[in-house]
Design a protein around this motif. Structure first.
Motif, PDB file in Angstrom:
ATOM      1  N   ASN A  99     -29.068 -21.997  -7.064  1.00  0.00           N
ATOM      2  CA  ASN A  99     -29.794 -23.255  -6.920  1.00  0.00           C
ATOM      3  C   ASN A  99     -29.098 -24.385  -7.677  1.00  0.00           C
ATOM      4  O   ASN A  99     -28.855 -25.470  -7.131  1.00  0.00           O
ATOM      5  CB  ASN A  99     -31.230 -23.076  -7.410  1.00  0.00           C
ATOM      6  CG  ASN A  99     -32.058 -24.336  -7.241  1.00  0.00           C
ATOM      7  OD1 ASN A  99     -32.113 -24.900  -6.159  1.00  0.00           O
ATOM      8  ND2 ASN A  99     -32.699 -24.780  -8.316  1.00  0.00           N
ATOM      9  N   SER A 100     -28.770 -24.152  -8.935  1.00  0.00           N
ATOM     10  CA  SER A 100     -28.095 -25.185  -9.732  1.00  0.00           C
ATOM     11  C   SER A 100     -26.691 -25.449  -9.210  1.00  0.00           C
ATOM     12  O   SER A 100     -26.211 -26.590  -9.246  1.00  0.00           O
ATOM     13  CB  SER A 100     -28.048 -24.769 -11.201  1.00  0.00           C
ATOM     14  OG  SER A 100     -29.345 -24.719 -11.753  1.00  0.00           O
TER      15      SER A 100
ATOM     16  N   LYS B 118     -26.951 -27.861  -6.372  1.00  0.00           N
ATOM     17  CA  LYS B 118     -27.231 -29.223  -6.840  1.00  0.00           C
ATOM     18  C   LYS B 118     -25.978 -29.865  -7.425  1.00  0.00           C
ATOM     19  O   LYS B 118     -25.706 -31.051  -7.194  1.00  0.00           O
ATOM     20  CB  LYS B 118     -28.350 -29.195  -7.870  1.00  0.00           C
ATOM     21  CG  LYS B 118     -29.720 -28.847  -7.286  1.00  0.00           C
ATOM     22  CD  LYS B 118     -30.792 -28.818  -8.366  1.00  0.00           C
ATOM     23  CE  LYS B 118     -32.157 -28.516  -7.767  1.00  0.00           C
ATOM     24  NZ  LYS B 118     -33.222 -28.496  -8.798  1.00  0.00           N
TER      25      LYS B 118
ATOM     26  N   ALA C 257     -26.806 -33.730  -6.849  1.00  0.00           N
ATOM     27  CA  ALA C 257     -28.223 -33.926  -7.162  1.00  0.00           C
ATOM     28  C   ALA C 257     -28.403 -34.096  -8.664  1.00  0.00           C
ATOM     29  O   ALA C 257     -27.642 -33.551  -9.468  1.00  0.00           O
ATOM     30  CB  ALA C 257     -29.042 -32.742  -6.655  1.00  0.00           C
TER      31      ALA C 257
ATOM     32  N   ASP D 244     -31.767 -34.015 -10.907  1.00  0.00           N
ATOM     33  CA  ASP D 244     -33.206 -33.966 -11.147  1.00  0.00           C
ATOM     34  C   ASP D 244     -33.553 -33.310 -12.478  1.00  0.00           C
ATOM     35  O   ASP D 244     -34.676 -32.891 -12.699  1.00  0.00           O
ATOM     36  CB  ASP D 244     -33.918 -33.238 -10.001  1.00  0.00           C
ATOM     37  CG  ASP D 244     -33.473 -31.792  -9.874  1.00  0.00           C
ATOM     38  OD1 ASP D 244     -32.587 -31.353 -10.654  1.00  0.00           O
ATOM     39  OD2 ASP D 244     -34.004 -31.081  -8.990  1.00  0.00           O
TER      40      ASP D 244
ATOM     41  N   LEU E  55     -28.304 -31.579 -15.262  1.00  0.00           N
ATOM     42  CA  LEU E  55     -27.486 -32.128 -14.187  1.00  0.00           C
ATOM     43  C   LEU E  55     -27.016 -33.548 -14.506  1.00  0.00           C
ATOM     44  O   LEU E  55     -25.887 -33.926 -14.183  1.00  0.00           O
ATOM     45  CB  LEU E  55     -28.268 -32.099 -12.872  1.00  0.00           C
ATOM     46  CG  LEU E  55     -28.518 -30.697 -12.312  1.00  0.00           C
ATOM     47  CD1 LEU E  55     -29.505 -30.740 -11.166  1.00  0.00           C
ATOM     48  CD2 LEU E  55     -27.209 -30.051 -11.875  1.00  0.00           C
TER      49      LEU E  55
END
Length: 397
Positions: A91-92, A95, A100, A102, A106
């Motif tokens: 998932n990371s 991103k 991304a 959020d 990040l």
């Protein structure tokens, strides 16, 4: 070693997050300063309190943590020598590949001008998915470095690729990362520093005002450039913060002579910055000398000349001496350069304001064996040490 390195550790929400306490401990043990950022999902696997105790720093989990400003990610990114994200979940990873933003982790990653290194961790089939492979390639195209996953039993019970690299292997990777391009990697250096104490009786000695700060700064600068360093240190109260430096403690000029000669032959660079006594008592009293007479005569004899002997035995070493003078600085420095078979002499005047013993600054002149003279402005001893080491690097190319 990671001594003095500033590392941001970003932890995302994979089961391997539980290993990060050990990872932090290993990095701190090697002298790194570690600041941890936890993703919200990582909180399910390891606590901020654990990581705060181990890192000796507060742990960030949110843009609006009560102890931090909302824009702390910018300052963190400027502070760090490297951003390490371990474990990195699918998932990371997605991103990061897409840009991304959020979370504070990040945001810090996107703000970082330094290198980012990631240690992926996910299940076997997930790791093999084409989208994951593509995202990893995208990260590589952004000049990020990927620590290879390891093979073994996974959280699902499957066996195969996808395990996060073990903490010891991550630390080994970081060590290689910090040293692989250093100009003195593979070189060994010998430095002496500080004063010597020459006994008169069991409680008195002949000494000088040297603190050892300059030589210690040189040793630390050599390590920073990749060298393995042995430091022969006279009586000094200065703390040696870099634990990779091999320190040999001595007191007298005789002890310093023996230590320098014993460690000289295999070294590539030798820098003699110690303020070694020129004379010592001809006879040392076994008992404290009592104050009886109005006048007291003390017979002195010359000590062994360490730099002269090193110059005689020199083979392929770059041999550097120091010349601290109160007058005729350039003349006396050139004499020392020639008479003791030096490659370089670092000269400074005890008469210059801010130069010489004890203080935190120095104003140096470097003269090489071709009589090239380079003058430097008054600087901190750390920056002066860096100037000396950089000069040596250019000289030995």
């Amino acid at each position: 070693m990671l001594n003095g390195k500033k590392i941001i550790l970003g932890i995302t929400g994979g089961i391997a997050a539980y290993k990060c306490g050990h990872l932090v401990r290993l990095m701190v043990k090697q002298g790194a300063e570690v600041k941890v950022i936890l993703s919200h999902s990582a909180l399910q696997f390891i606590t901020p309190q654990t990581l705060s105790v181990l890192s000796k720093n507060e742990v960030l989990t949110d843009f609006f943590d009560k102890n931090f400003n909302w824009n702390n990610h910018v300052h963190l990114a400027e502070w760090a020598d490297v951003v390490l994200i371990a474990p990195l979940t699918a998932n990371s990873l997605a991103k990061m590949a897409s840009g991304a933003c959020d979370s504070i982790l990040l945001a810090t990653y996107l703000s970082a001008r330094t290198k980012t290194i990631v240690a992926p961790a996910m299940d076997l089939d997930m790791f093999q998915h084409p989208s994951v492979k593509k995202n990893l390639e995208t990260l590589k195209s952004y000049k990020n470095e990927i620590i290879p996953v390891e093979t073994g039993e996974l959280a699902s019970g499957l066996v195969g690729e996808g395990r996060m690299a073990e903490p010891e292997n991550i630390v080994s990777y970081l060590n290689d990362f910090f040293t692989k391009n250093l100009p003195l990697k593979g070189k060994s250096a010998l430095v002496n520093a500080g004063p010597t104490y020459e006994s008169i009786d069991p409680v008195r000695f002949i000494g000088n005002r040297s603190s050892g700060k300059m030589g210690i700064a040189i040793a630390e600068s050599l390590v920073f450039m990749g060298a393995q360093v042995t430091l022969v240190l006279g009586p000094s109260q200065v703390e040696i913060k870099n634990k990779t430096i091999k320190v040999l403690r001595v007191e007298s000029s005789e002890e310093m002579y023996d230590a320098m000669l014993a460690n000289y032959s295999e070294k590539d660079i030798v820098i003699c910055s110690a303020a070694v006594a020129d004379y010592k008592a001809a006879n040392v009293s076994e008992l404290k000398i009592k104050k009886k007479e109005d006048n007291f005569k003390l017979d002195l004899i010359k000590t062994k000349d360490i730099l002269l002997e090193l110059g005689k035995q020199k083979k392929n070493q770059c041999l550097v001496g120091f010349a601290l003078e109160t007058n005729n600085l350039e003349e006396y420095a050139k004499q020392k350069l020639k008479n003791k078979n030096l490659d370089l002499v670092v000269a400074n005047s005890a008469s210059d304001v801010g130069s010489g013993f004890s203080g935190d600054t120095n104003k140096i002149t470097i003269i090489d064996k071709h009589n090239k003279i380079t003058n430097f402005e008054l600087k901190s001893k750390q920056k002066a040490a860096s100037d000396i080491v950089n000069y040596i690097i250019d000289f030995v190319k």
